[in-house]
Design a protein around this motif. Sequence first.
Motif, PDB file in Angstrom:
ATOM      1  N   GLN A  44      15.810 -44.375  -7.503  1.00 12.90           N
ATOM      2  CA  GLN A  44      15.379 -44.826  -6.184  1.00 12.90           C
ATOM      3  C   GLN A  44      16.109 -46.114  -5.833  1.00 12.90           C
ATOM      4  O   GLN A  44      16.394 -46.933  -6.715  1.00 12.90           O
TER       5      GLN A  44
ATOM      6  N   ARG B   3      16.617 -39.379 -12.240  1.00 10.05           N
ATOM      7  CA  ARG B   3      16.248 -39.606 -10.836  1.00 10.05           C
ATOM      8  C   ARG B   3      16.201 -41.111 -10.578  1.00 10.05           C
ATOM      9  O   ARG B   3      15.626 -41.865 -11.354  1.00 10.05           O
TER      10      ARG B   3
ATOM     11  N   GLN C 121      24.427 -36.877  -8.160  1.00  9.64           N
ATOM     12  CA  GLN C 121      24.606 -36.944  -6.716  1.00  9.64           C
ATOM     13  C   GLN C 121      25.224 -38.278  -6.306  1.00  9.64           C
ATOM     14  O   GLN C 121      26.081 -38.334  -5.416  1.00  9.64           O
ATOM     15  N   CYS C 122      24.791 -39.345  -6.952  1.00 11.69           N
ATOM     16  CA  CYS C 122      25.370 -40.664  -6.664  1.00 11.69           C
ATOM     17  C   CYS C 122      26.859 -40.671  -6.969  1.00 11.69           C
ATOM     18  O   CYS C 122      27.668 -41.192  -6.186  1.00 11.69           O
TER      19      CYS C 122
ATOM     20  N   VAL D 140      10.876 -43.379 -11.017  1.00 10.01           N
ATOM     21  CA  VAL D 140      10.455 -43.142  -9.632  1.00 10.01           C
ATOM     22  C   VAL D 140       9.059 -43.735  -9.450  1.00 10.01           C
ATOM     23  O   VAL D 140       8.198 -43.550 -10.311  1.00 10.01           O
TER      24      VAL D 140
ATOM     25  N   VAL E  14      14.601 -39.556  -3.580  1.00 10.44           N
ATOM     26  CA  VAL E  14      15.286 -39.897  -4.824  1.00 10.44           C
ATOM     27  C   VAL E  14      16.678 -39.282  -4.798  1.00 10.44           C
ATOM     28  O   VAL E  14      16.965 -38.372  -4.016  1.00 10.44           O
ATOM     29  N   LEU E  15      17.546 -39.803  -5.648  1.00 10.42           N
ATOM     30  CA  LEU E  15      18.867 -39.227  -5.871  1.00 10.42           C
ATOM     31  C   LEU E  15      19.074 -39.061  -7.365  1.00 10.42           C
ATOM     32  O   LEU E  15      18.658 -39.917  -8.155  1.00 10.42           O
ATOM     33  N   LEU E  16      19.717 -37.965  -7.745  1.00 11.78           N
ATOM     34  CA  LEU E  16      20.142 -37.806  -9.126  1.00 11.78           C
ATOM     35  C   LEU E  16      21.404 -38.621  -9.352  1.00 11.78           C
ATOM     36  O   LEU E  16      22.193 -38.861  -8.428  1.00 11.78           O
TER      37      LEU E  16
ATOM     38  N   GLY F   1      15.669 -42.419 -16.010  1.00 12.59           N
ATOM     39  CA  GLY F   1      15.362 -42.631 -14.608  1.00 12.59           C
ATOM     40  C   GLY F   1      14.011 -43.297 -14.394  1.00 12.59           C
ATOM     41  O   GLY F   1      13.280 -43.614 -15.343  1.00 12.59           O
TER      42      GLY F   1
ATOM     43  N   ASP G 211      20.369 -36.333 -16.445  1.00  5.99           N
ATOM     44  CA  ASP G 211      20.714 -36.576 -15.043  1.00  5.99           C
ATOM     45  C   ASP G 211      19.500 -37.231 -14.381  1.00  5.99           C
ATOM     46  O   ASP G 211      18.685 -36.562 -13.747  1.00  5.99           O
TER      47      ASP G 211
ATOM     48  N   THR H 144      16.294 -43.759   0.419  1.00  6.77           N
ATOM     49  CA  THR H 144      17.129 -43.932  -0.768  1.00  6.77           C
ATOM     50  C   THR H 144      18.545 -43.402  -0.530  1.00  6.77           C
ATOM     51  O   THR H 144      19.531 -44.057  -0.865  1.00  6.77           O
TER      52      THR H 144
END
Length: 378
Positions: A206, A204, A246-247, A291, A241-243, A289, A202, A309
């Motif tokens: 940006q 992270r 979550q997106c 970041v 940041v978003l996982l 991911g 999962d 983000t």
Amino acid sequence: MGKVVLVTGVARQLGARFVRSVQRDPEVDRVVGVDAAQPEHSLGAADFVQVDIRQPAIARVLAECGADTVVHMDVTGTPLAGAGGRTSVKETNVIGTMQLLGACQKSPTVQRLVVKSTTSVYGSAPRDPAVFTETTSPKALPSGGFAKDAVEVEGYVRGFARRRPDVAVCVLRFANILGPSADSPLADYFSLPALPTVLGYDPRLQFLHEDDVVEVLRIAAQEPRRGTLNSGTFNIAGDGVLLLSQCARRLGRPTVPFLLPAVRWVGSALRTVGMSDFSPEQIRLLTHGRVVRTTQMRETLGFEPRYTTAETFTEFARSRGGGLLPPQALARTVDRAADRVAGLAHLVRPRPSSTPQSTPQSAPHEGRGADTEPKERS
């Protein structure tokens, strides 16, 4: 004579937006846009010259317009419609940059060079640091695709900066650009009805809003404000940041987890049918991911993104419409499930005894049944 700005890659929506924006600068007298294709978007009062930057003719255009500022936006990961495939994009990114830098090196009028790059130059690997800074070396260099092109482009730009120390050079490493008009492989991925993911990961992520891209390019192209410096290399990304999970929830799209080898097969199939450019570098991003730290963006460049983000992704999700799992309906379902789980937990929770179990004289509770007696007695 005022400033003359030459911009490459104006056939794309983002390049055209920047051209219209920089024309409003009172210090700019003339804007010249160049591209191999005719722009589909308005360039305002800018002059357009149709020229392929892979050809030596770009040196003639630069000499004739006498530009003192060059903004190189023709570094991208996706081809224009009808402009060829990956080979054409790589030639434009790498060979086109070499031709442009050669023209800038010979030009006595060029004083500032701004180059659009990407945080993909850091790669995505399992041993990567939690946060990349501008000086962090990647654990594994990108092996192909747009990320490798960007690494080569930045190498040529550093060579140019050494040969022309009198020219102010600014390299902007953009995070994943999203927005209502975003046109990128990642935007295509998030537009799929269901999102293929790598099982057990999962990542992270940006994002940077396209409005912020235009604004930071404008800051980089002009004389630096007091207390700031717009020469050097800068990470550009929205706060937070978003996982990936979550997106997916914010888009209302289900995820379909695959083992990593199967994800590569799915990516190949999506590229074959033209639904998404699910490249190996994008698979690595959606696995591990990435970041970046943006301290220099604020403290040195003096730029503060308007969108975080999360806000950037919200704007993008709103432009794509509801998915198979609308976020509001999904939230209500999750809330109802949580309430039912809480109710079941309350029902099965053991009642506290009114008297200590260790007291031999204590009578059994009424209704407890014969199962409370020792088995030996029965």
